[in-house]
Scaffold this active site. Structure first.
Site, PDB file in Angstrom:
ATOM      1  N   ASP A   1     -13.563  15.290 -40.853  1.00 30.72           N
ATOM      2  CA  ASP A   1     -12.492  16.210 -40.459  1.00 30.72           C
ATOM      3  C   ASP A   1     -11.162  15.522 -40.730  1.00 30.72           C
ATOM      4  O   ASP A   1     -10.812  14.535 -40.084  1.00 30.72           O
ATOM      5  CB  ASP A   1     -12.635  16.551 -38.968  1.00 30.72           C
ATOM      6  CG  ASP A   1     -11.573  17.530 -38.487  1.00 30.72           C
ATOM      7  OD1 ASP A   1     -10.727  17.946 -39.296  1.00 30.72           O
ATOM      8  OD2 ASP A   1     -11.596  17.879 -37.295  1.00 30.72           O
TER       9      ASP A   1
ATOM     10  N   ASP B   1     -10.553  21.725 -44.378  1.00 31.43           N
ATOM     11  CA  ASP B   1     -10.355  20.330 -43.992  1.00 31.43           C
ATOM     12  C   ASP B   1     -11.599  19.651 -43.427  1.00 31.43           C
ATOM     13  O   ASP B   1     -11.535  18.491 -43.021  1.00 31.43           O
ATOM     14  CB  ASP B   1      -9.212  20.224 -42.974  1.00 31.43           C
ATOM     15  CG  ASP B   1      -9.445  21.119 -41.762  1.00 31.43           C
ATOM     16  OD1 ASP B   1     -10.216  22.083 -41.864  1.00 31.43           O
ATOM     17  OD2 ASP B   1      -8.832  20.849 -40.705  1.00 31.43           O
ATOM     18  N   GLU B   2     -12.727  20.349 -43.371  1.00 34.59           N
ATOM     19  CA  GLU B   2     -13.922  19.778 -42.757  1.00 34.59           C
ATOM     20  C   GLU B   2     -15.139  19.975 -43.658  1.00 34.59           C
ATOM     21  O   GLU B   2     -15.275  21.006 -44.312  1.00 34.59           O
ATOM     22  CB  GLU B   2     -14.201  20.421 -41.396  1.00 34.59           C
ATOM     23  CG  GLU B   2     -13.066  20.298 -40.395  1.00 34.59           C
ATOM     24  CD  GLU B   2     -13.408  20.917 -39.059  1.00 34.59           C
ATOM     25  OE1 GLU B   2     -14.572  20.772 -38.615  1.00 34.59           O
ATOM     26  OE2 GLU B   2     -12.532  21.557 -38.459  1.00 34.59           O
TER      27      GLU B   2
END
EC number: 2.7.7.7
Length: 414
Positions: free
Chosen positions: A9, A105-106
């Site tokens: 993350d 973003d993960e």
């Protein structure tokens, strides 16, 4: 043998990317916000300095300014976020071909079979963090566990720039944590659990699963399994096509929706967006759900079943409009959403020569022709006549706007 799963993350992703382009953001409270002129003026992301003032994702701009008068605002640049997301993914794919995105973003990574090459799960996680920092100028928190849920929880536990391992001794490490730290325990679910005295992950794990099923339906059994470390969901291989369960779109109108035409224009825009995406993905829906939020920020959802599966905006609009008329709020409407539910693939759609089915097929053919024209000449090359009644409301291009929808909404908990 247990799987070894990582969840990476990237910390404060939007804000961190903006700080690369404007270093003045790094040491000051800043937030990435939507456009207040379109009434999308909320915080999409914030840095740690802003977080110290209690600023949260979803706060209106005025509230963020109230909490921190010196905060700096930046408009979002989604092209930048996509670029850095792709570069991070290229790093991940050097270690495994099992990389599953969870927003920009993960990502989850299954590194079970590559430890002989790259070291233990923790060593791989530490290496990835260093590479993200050195090659991208960003930081990431990485969780390591034997399942996806605990890996995700690990990446949430320690920020920024940390590796957290959750193994089979998870009870002493996580059962004391609030239950809403577990993935898929949203705000409404947590309040329902708290009202029954179920406050921590340990409370959830030790509750009778039949009681949770009675309280939350099938989700109750799922959350009980997650709290007890029984998640067996695999990490999808790179390139796997995402399984869609619903297709929807929503918008905050540039002004309050008051008249019948205001509602119709907005519902038609959303229905067209949903139907176009269904046709592109080769789906039909058997039901429609609407979301209504009034100008006092009170929101609710209603859904209804269609007589026959469809992928036309006309059918979706009629059902959405019917649901709205049966559930009109007392106050003017601020936001509307339309969602196609109970999706089926077109190959399983039952064929019929009944007059109604023939009419529906003609409507679908017509809308596919409009899709083709819009793909060549732009969304506004073909519009319904009702759109001419209000050029401001009808200005929304929902297909283009939905392509990159703010992560604050994509992953918001309900």
């Amino acid at each position: 043998m247990d799987h070894v799963i990582l969840h990476s993350d990237m910390n404060n992703f939007y804000a961190s990317v903006e700080s690369l382009y404007n270093p003045a953001f790094r040491e000051k409270p800043m937030a990435v916000v939507g456009d207040p002129k379109s009434r999308h003026g909320i915080v999409l992301a914030k840095n740690y300095h802003a977080k110290q003032y209690g600023i949260q994702t979803g706060d209106p701009i005025w509230m963020a300014k109230q909490k921190c008068p010196d905060i700096i605002f930046s408009e979002p640049h989604y092209d930048r976020y996509i670029h850095f997301s792709q570069m991070a993914r290229e790093i991940y794919e050097e270690y495994t071909d099992q990389v599953e995105s969870f927003g920009l973003d993960e990502c989850w990574l299954d590194v079970t079979g590559v430890q002989d090459l790259f070291g233990s799960g923790k060593q791989i996680a530490d290496t990835i963090r260093e590479r993200v920092k050195f090659e991208l100028g960003l930081t990431a928190s990485v969780g390591v566990s034997y399942n996806k849920i605990f890996a995700k929880l690990g990446s949430d536990l320690h920020k920024p720039d940390a590796t957290t391992v959750i193994g089979r001794d998870f009870r002493e490490k996580i059962w004391y944590l609030p239950a809403d730290m577990l993935l898929y325990v949203g705000r409404a679910t947590y309040e329902k659990l708290r009202s029954r005295g179920i406050k921590t992950i340990g409370d959830l794990a030790q509750t009778d699963p039949s009681y949770l099923e009675q309280l939350l339906g099938k989700n109750g059994l799922m959350l009980w399994a997650f709290a007890n470390g029984l998640d067996t969901l695999p990490v999808s291989p790179t390139g796997t096509r995402r399984i869609l369960k619903t297709i929807g779109n929503s918008t905050t109108a540039p002004r309050d929706l008051i008249t019948e035409d205001d509602i119709k224009i907005t519902l038609y825009i959303l229905a067209e967006s949903v139907a176009e995406r269904m046709r592109r993905e080769q789906f039909c829906c058997k039901g429609v759900q609407i979301m209504i939020r009034d100008n006092q920020l009170t929101s609710f959802e209603r859904q209804g079943r269609l007589q026959s599966p469809t992928c036309t905006s006309q059918d979706i609009f009629y059902k959405a409009h019917e649901l709205f008329n049966r559930n009109k709020p007392e106050n003017p409407v601020r936001s509307l959403g339309v969602r196609a539910i109970q999706l089926i693939t077109r190959e399983y759609q039952q064929l019929s020569f009944l007059e109604e089915s023939v009419k529906r097929q003609k409507q679908e053919d017509l809308e596919r022709a409009v899709d083709n024209i819009r793909s060549r000449f732009g969304h506004f090359s073909v519009q319904r006549g009702i759109m001419l009644l209000d050029p401001i409301l009808s200005r929304l291009d929902p297909v283009a706007e939905h392509t990159i929808y703010p992560e604050a909404f994509l992953k918001s908990k309900t």
